[in-house]
Write a protein that holds these residues in place. Structure first.
Motif, PDB file in Angstrom:
ATOM      1  N   TYR A  24      38.575  37.685  46.716  1.00  0.00           N
ATOM      2  CA  TYR A  24      37.738  38.651  46.005  1.00  0.00           C
ATOM      3  C   TYR A  24      36.762  39.365  46.927  1.00  0.00           C
ATOM      4  O   TYR A  24      36.381  40.501  46.668  1.00  0.00           O
ATOM      5  CB  TYR A  24      36.959  37.969  44.876  1.00  0.00           C
ATOM      6  CG  TYR A  24      37.790  37.636  43.668  1.00  0.00           C
ATOM      7  CD1 TYR A  24      38.055  38.593  42.695  1.00  0.00           C
ATOM      8  CD2 TYR A  24      38.312  36.368  43.481  1.00  0.00           C
ATOM      9  CE1 TYR A  24      38.815  38.297  41.573  1.00  0.00           C
ATOM     10  CE2 TYR A  24      39.073  36.055  42.357  1.00  0.00           C
ATOM     11  CZ  TYR A  24      39.327  37.031  41.415  1.00  0.00           C
ATOM     12  OH  TYR A  24      40.072  36.731  40.310  1.00  0.00           O
ATOM     13  N   ILE A  69      40.387  43.499  42.011  1.00  0.00           N
ATOM     14  CA  ILE A  69      41.334  42.373  41.942  1.00  0.00           C
ATOM     15  C   ILE A  69      41.764  42.116  40.500  1.00  0.00           C
ATOM     16  O   ILE A  69      42.957  41.954  40.213  1.00  0.00           O
ATOM     17  CB  ILE A  69      40.719  41.097  42.562  1.00  0.00           C
ATOM     18  CG1 ILE A  69      40.329  41.322  44.020  1.00  0.00           C
ATOM     19  CG2 ILE A  69      41.662  39.903  42.404  1.00  0.00           C
ATOM     20  CD1 ILE A  69      41.475  41.609  44.960  1.00  0.00           C
ATOM     21  N   VAL A 121      35.124  41.362  34.064  1.00  0.00           N
ATOM     22  CA  VAL A 121      34.199  41.238  35.187  1.00  0.00           C
ATOM     23  C   VAL A 121      32.750  41.143  34.681  1.00  0.00           C
ATOM     24  O   VAL A 121      31.978  40.327  35.184  1.00  0.00           O
ATOM     25  CB  VAL A 121      34.379  42.401  36.187  1.00  0.00           C
ATOM     26  CG1 VAL A 121      33.268  42.425  37.223  1.00  0.00           C
ATOM     27  CG2 VAL A 121      35.747  42.279  36.876  1.00  0.00           C
ATOM     28  N   GLU A 142      34.427  44.918  43.825  1.00  0.00           N
ATOM     29  CA  GLU A 142      35.482  44.128  44.456  1.00  0.00           C
ATOM     30  C   GLU A 142      36.235  43.304  43.415  1.00  0.00           C
ATOM     31  O   GLU A 142      37.471  43.270  43.401  1.00  0.00           O
ATOM     32  CB  GLU A 142      34.885  43.185  45.520  1.00  0.00           C
ATOM     33  CG  GLU A 142      34.436  43.895  46.771  1.00  0.00           C
ATOM     34  CD  GLU A 142      33.677  42.987  47.732  1.00  0.00           C
ATOM     35  OE1 GLU A 142      33.910  43.113  48.938  1.00  0.00           O
ATOM     36  OE2 GLU A 142      32.849  42.163  47.285  1.00  0.00           O
ATOM     37  N   MET A 143      35.468  42.646  42.539  1.00  0.00           N
ATOM     38  CA  MET A 143      36.126  41.824  41.525  1.00  0.00           C
ATOM     39  C   MET A 143      36.936  42.686  40.569  1.00  0.00           C
ATOM     40  O   MET A 143      38.050  42.309  40.178  1.00  0.00           O
ATOM     41  CB  MET A 143      35.112  40.979  40.757  1.00  0.00           C
ATOM     42  CG  MET A 143      35.788  40.009  39.796  1.00  0.00           C
ATOM     43  SD  MET A 143      34.659  38.824  39.046  1.00  0.00           S
ATOM     44  CE  MET A 143      34.465  37.651  40.370  1.00  0.00           C
ATOM     45  N   ILE A 195      30.688  38.790  46.593  1.00  0.00           N
ATOM     46  CA  ILE A 195      31.642  39.509  45.756  1.00  0.00           C
ATOM     47  C   ILE A 195      30.838  40.469  44.892  1.00  0.00           C
ATOM     48  O   ILE A 195      29.945  40.036  44.150  1.00  0.00           O
ATOM     49  CB  ILE A 195      32.447  38.553  44.850  1.00  0.00           C
ATOM     50  CG1 ILE A 195      33.231  37.535  45.675  1.00  0.00           C
ATOM     51  CG2 ILE A 195      33.387  39.352  43.940  1.00  0.00           C
ATOM     52  CD1 ILE A 195      33.851  36.423  44.838  1.00  0.00           C
TER      53      ILE A 195
END
Length: 163
Positions: free
Chosen positions: A81, A97, A122, A93-94, A89
């Motif tokens: 991540y 993914i 998220v 970024e999360m 993170i």
């Protein structure tokens, strides 16, 4: 490990010894995996959308996902991540993914209303994990939060004992 994985190449005893030290696999298991890897990836590289993985990287990831303990798996997941490798993170970024994961599973999984988009998932994760509310997760926040999220722990144990 520069030539590791090129079609027709063999693992040198030193390379095997290094992998035995770095992974949770025996010498024989490494050699068996190598034969399969070369058969499936004659170039010696597994191509991914965002780059390639060589045999050593493949074996290290497989070792953690299949035989690692919870902390090893959480550290590995954190590194996936943490796209810019800055030790944190971010939501962005999360989201990148999670969006990729949602694309892979498609409509095959029924998601609850509060998790039916990557952004909602998220937001839910960050509200549970981001203890200091700075908009990013440290490794420790991620580890602690993941330990208390049954869906994350279940996902991390999917491959346990399969290889």
């Amino acid at each position: 490990f520069a030539n590791m994985g090129k079609a027709g190449s063999k693992l040198r005893p030193q390379q095997i010894d290094e992998l035995v030290q770095e992974t949770k696999f025996t010498s024989k298991e490494i050699q068996q995996w190598y034969k399969t890897f070369i058969k499936d990836c004659p170039s010696g590289l597994l191509n991914k959308k965002d780059g390639t993985i060589n045999f050593r990287e493949f074996m290290c990831a497989l070792s953690i996902t299949a035989r690692g303990n919870a902390d090893e798996k959480l550290d590995w997941a954190f590194s996936l991540y943490d796209l810019d490798k800055d030790g944190f993170i971010t939501k962005e970024e999360m989201t990148d993914i999670v969006a990729s994961i949602y694309k892979m599973v498609g409509s095959s999984v029924e998601l609850p209303e509060d998790e039916n988009t990557p952004e909602k998932r998220v937001s839910k994760i960050f509200s549970a994990m981001d203890k200091n509310e700075d908009g990013r997760l440290s490794r420790e926040e991620f580890r602690e939060g993941a330990r208390h999220d049954p869906s994350i722990m279940k996902a991390l144990s999917l491959y346990q004992g399969l290889v």
